[in-house]
Design a protein around this motif. Structure first.
Motif, PDB file in Angstrom:
ATOM      1  N   TRP B  48       0.797  -1.211   0.022  1.00  0.00           N
ATOM      2  CA  TRP B  48       0.049   0.083  -0.026  1.00  0.00           C
ATOM      3  C   TRP B  48       0.720   1.201  -0.191  1.00  0.00           C
ATOM      4  N   ASN B  56       2.325  -0.052   4.217  1.00  0.00           N
ATOM      5  CA  ASN B  56       2.061  -1.148   4.727  1.00  0.00           C
ATOM      6  C   ASN B  56       2.316  -2.287   3.627  1.00  0.00           C
ATOM      7  N   ARG B  57       2.892  -3.445   4.170  1.00  0.00           N
ATOM      8  CA  ARG B  57       3.194  -4.233   3.113  1.00  0.00           C
ATOM      9  C   ARG B  57       2.710  -5.735   3.525  1.00  0.00           C
ATOM     10  N   GLY B  58       2.412  -6.603   2.617  1.00  0.00           N
ATOM     11  CA  GLY B  58       1.782  -7.945   3.185  1.00  0.00           C
ATOM     12  C   GLY B  58       3.072  -9.010   3.319  1.00  0.00           C
TER      13      GLY B  58
END
Lengths: 113, 112
Positions: B48, B56-58
């Protein structure tokens, strides 16, 4: 661990009937929930958003309910048409700084003429 | 009003190569999201970006990276490609960040 479950099997219904799709979640407290439609090889298309303090939301032939006690959302399509055939995805949003949408794997709906 | 656009539509690479995918959000949207959708699997959140910053990251390895430009368009880079990176990569935009997301048509990446 956090989990979102949608009907894994395809849902086949007759044209004109009401389709009901289920989204259950565990270990999660979403601020709101969204439903999307995805056609093969295409990006998802937003349909409806319902917040944690709302019980029901409607838009034309679509209705979504959200029960935070049961940790479940139901998505209804009334007077279904063959053009409604697609995969429907539910997505939970935690809100706040993480701003992360967690998608279910989707339910394939097939409306028979 | 133009929707979210992505390029290229299809991309074929071999193992170990690098891939660059591009996304232009809807005009006025400041947030861009990247997702991976492998065949038969759900959308997995990748990254994101908002206002030029990664927010943010997954759960993906560092070889998945990207950036957002001053005009809010975004680029996803995948280094050291592996066979399992083959998937449909979807970009979405929204404004403000917590509203519904508008998706592009995706880039189909095939790693041979």
């Amino acid at each position: 661990s956090q989990k979102i479950e949608q009907n894994s099997e395809a849902l086949n219904i007759q044209e004109g009937k009401t389709a009901t799709l289920t989204c259950n979640y565990t270990n999660y407290s979403p601020a709101y929930l969204q439903w999307y439609r995805q056609d093969p090889g295409r990006g998802p298309v937003f349909l409806l958003l319902i917040r944690e303090n709302e019980k029901e939301k409607r838009k034309e032939r679509l209705k979504v309910t959200f029960d935070t006690t049961l940790k479940q959302s139901l998505f209804h399509i009334t007077a279904s048409q063959p053009a409604d055939s697609a995969t429907y995805l539910c997505a939970l949003h935690s809100g706040g700084a993480t701003n992360k949408l967690i998608f279910g794997t989707g339910t394939l709906l097939a409306v028979q003429p | 009003e133009a929707g979210v656009t992505q390029s290229p539509t299809h991309l074929i690479k071999t193992r170990g190569q690098q891939a660059t995918l591009r996304c232009s959000p809807i005009s006025g949207h400041t947030s861009v999201y990247w997702y991976q959708q492998a065949l038969g699997l759900g959308l997995q959140f990748l990254l994101w970006y908002d206002e030029g910053e990664e927010r943010n990251r997954g759960n993906f390895p560092p070889r998945f990276s990207g950036r957002q430009f001053p005009n809010y368009s975004s680029e996803l880079n995948v280094n050291a490609l592996e066979l399992e990176d083959s998937a449909l990569y979807l970009c979405a935009s929204s404004s403000p960040p917590e509203n519904e997301q508008f998706f592009g048509p995706g880039t189909r990446l095939t790693v041979l």
